[in-house]
Every structure is written in structure tokens, then in C-alpha cells.
Design a protein around this motif. Structure first.
Motif, PDB file in Angstrom:
ATOM      1  N   ASP A 133       6.290   7.846  -6.133  1.00 17.30           N
ATOM      2  CA  ASP A 133       6.439   7.334  -4.825  1.00 17.30           C
ATOM      3  C   ASP A 133       5.256   7.183  -4.219  1.00 17.30           C
ATOM      4  OD1 ASP A 133       9.122   6.908  -4.922  1.00 17.30           O
ATOM      5  OD2 ASP A 133       9.807   9.223  -4.500  1.00 17.30           O
ATOM      6  N   TYR A 134       4.169   7.830  -4.865  1.00 17.30           N
ATOM      7  CA  TYR A 134       2.670   7.729  -4.089  1.00 17.30           C
ATOM      8  C   TYR A 134       2.318   6.341  -3.917  1.00 17.30           C
ATOM      9  CZ  TYR A 134      -1.400  10.638  -2.404  1.00 17.30           C
ATOM     10  OH  TYR A 134      -2.131  11.065  -1.877  1.00 17.30           O
ATOM     11  N   ARG A 135       2.022   5.903  -2.618  1.00 18.68           N
ATOM     12  CA  ARG A 135       1.458   4.426  -2.610  1.00 18.68           C
ATOM     13  C   ARG A 135       0.020   4.113  -2.741  1.00 18.68           C
ATOM     14  NH1 ARG A 135       3.842   3.628   3.371  1.00 18.68           N
ATOM     15  NH2 ARG A 135       2.618   5.486   3.784  1.00 18.68           N
ATOM     16  N   VAL A 136      -0.329   3.801  -4.051  1.00 25.14           N
ATOM     17  CA  VAL A 136      -1.573   3.556  -4.553  1.00 25.14           C
ATOM     18  C   VAL A 136      -1.814   1.857  -4.842  1.00 25.14           C
ATOM     19  CG1 VAL A 136      -1.968   5.914  -4.951  1.00 25.14           C
ATOM     20  CG2 VAL A 136      -1.117   4.246  -6.752  1.00 25.14           C
ATOM     21  N   PHE A 137      -0.856   1.255  -4.983  1.00 19.91           N
ATOM     22  CA  PHE A 137      -1.167  -0.256  -5.355  1.00 19.91           C
ATOM     23  C   PHE A 137      -1.145  -1.034  -4.011  1.00 19.91           C
ATOM     24  CE2 PHE A 137       0.806   1.849  -9.078  1.00 19.91           C
ATOM     25  CZ  PHE A 137      -0.082   1.242 -10.005  1.00 19.91           C
ATOM     26  N   ALA A 138      -1.701  -2.209  -3.992  1.00 17.93           N
ATOM     27  CA  ALA A 138      -2.009  -3.234  -2.699  1.00 17.93           C
ATOM     28  C   ALA A 138      -0.841  -3.824  -2.748  1.00 17.93           C
ATOM     29  CB  ALA A 138      -2.971  -4.142  -3.233  1.00 17.93           C
ATOM     30  N   ASP A 139      -0.405  -3.979  -1.475  1.00 14.33           N
ATOM     31  CA  ASP A 139       0.551  -4.802  -0.757  1.00 14.33           C
ATOM     32  C   ASP A 139      -0.005  -6.298  -0.650  1.00 14.33           C
ATOM     33  OD1 ASP A 139      -0.606  -4.753   1.581  1.00 14.33           O
ATOM     34  OD2 ASP A 139       0.824  -3.545   2.516  1.00 14.33           O
TER      35      ASP A 139
END
Length: 144
Positions: free
Chosen positions: A51-57
Motif C-alpha cells: 500500500d506504500y505510495r511510491v508510484f506517480a499519479d
């Protein structure tokens, strides 16, 4: 328990010169197991990895998780992450989980992670592995 996560465009893992596993976009997760680690703690940490947010939106901000982008995960056991490096010039491994216990826990964590995230591949516990990757960013984080 320590997880070093690296956002990658692709990665492969070789054992004895032969490709063992490969992923495209996703995360390479190097996992170090320490003496007092448990299955519950591992599930919690690996859930955080997923769930760690490391990818670009769409705006270029790190708001997407590996689940959000449909990325793969390569989980690799790496006991050297549990090394004590505070004294001297040689690492100590007294804080690392003993190999037999670590292998049993690692196998349980692999089973759990593959059930939670089907795009999961692994290395081979205790093997001499070569991990080839293209770190995207570079983006790397240590999670505990």
C-alpha cells in the motif's frame, strides 16, 4: 524486520547464471529478518509495502501503490539487512534470525504475499543470487 523497497521499471533474478524470476514495473523488496520477528509483524510490514505510495499519479505525485498501478513484486530474502554495523569495519549478524527459523518465516511470508498480491515472484532462500534491476527514479525506501 527490515524491508528495503526499490521502485523498478523491470528486474530479474539469476541463480547459478540462469534466470529464476523476472518482473516488469513494480517493486523489488529486499527483506531482512531479525531474531524476534513474527509472522504477524511480517504480514503487517508487507501489507504496508503493498500500500506504500511510491508510484506517480496523473499529476506526477507519489500517490499510487504497487496495487494501484497493477505492478509486480519481487521478494528477496537478504539477511545482511539485519547486520549490526555500529562498531568496527566488519558487520555482525547476531541480530539476524537463525537460518532455519528465517527460512520457515520467509516461506510463510511468501505464501501470504502471493495470496495478497498474485504478481509476486521470489528468489531462493539462502542461494547466491544476482538481482538485476532498473531503479525508477531512483526511488528507494527502508520500511520497518
Amino acid at each position: 524486520m527490515i524491508a528495503l523497497i526499490q521502485r523498478v521499471t523491470h528486474a530479474s533474478l539469476k541463480i547459478d547464471g540462469a534466470e529464476y524470476s523476472r518482473i516488469g514495473q513494480g517493486l523489488v523488496v529486499l527483506l531482512g529478518l531479525e531474531r524476534d520477528d513474527t509472522l504477524a509483524a511480517g504480514e503487517k510490514l508487507l501489507g504496508k509495502v503493498l500500500d506504500y505510495r511510491v508510484f506517480a499519479d496523473s499529476e506526477g505525485r507519489m500517490n499510487g501503490s504497487v496495487r494501484d498501478v497493477g505492478g509486480a513484486v519481487m521478494l528477496v530474502s537478504q539477511f545482511t539487512l539485519a547486520a549490526s554495523t555500529d562498531k568496527g569495519l566488519r558487520p555482525g549478524f547476531s541480530s539476524a534470525m537463525p537460518p532455519a527459523e528465517a527460512e520457515a518465516l520467509y516461506d510463510q511470508l511468501v505464501t501470504w504475499l502471493q495470496s495478497e498480491h498474485p504478481g509476486t515472484v521470489t528468489g531462493e532462500f539462502g542461494a547466491d543470487m544476482k538481482v538485476l534491476l532498473e531503479n525508477d527514479g531512483p526511488v528507494s525506501f527502508i520500511l520497518r
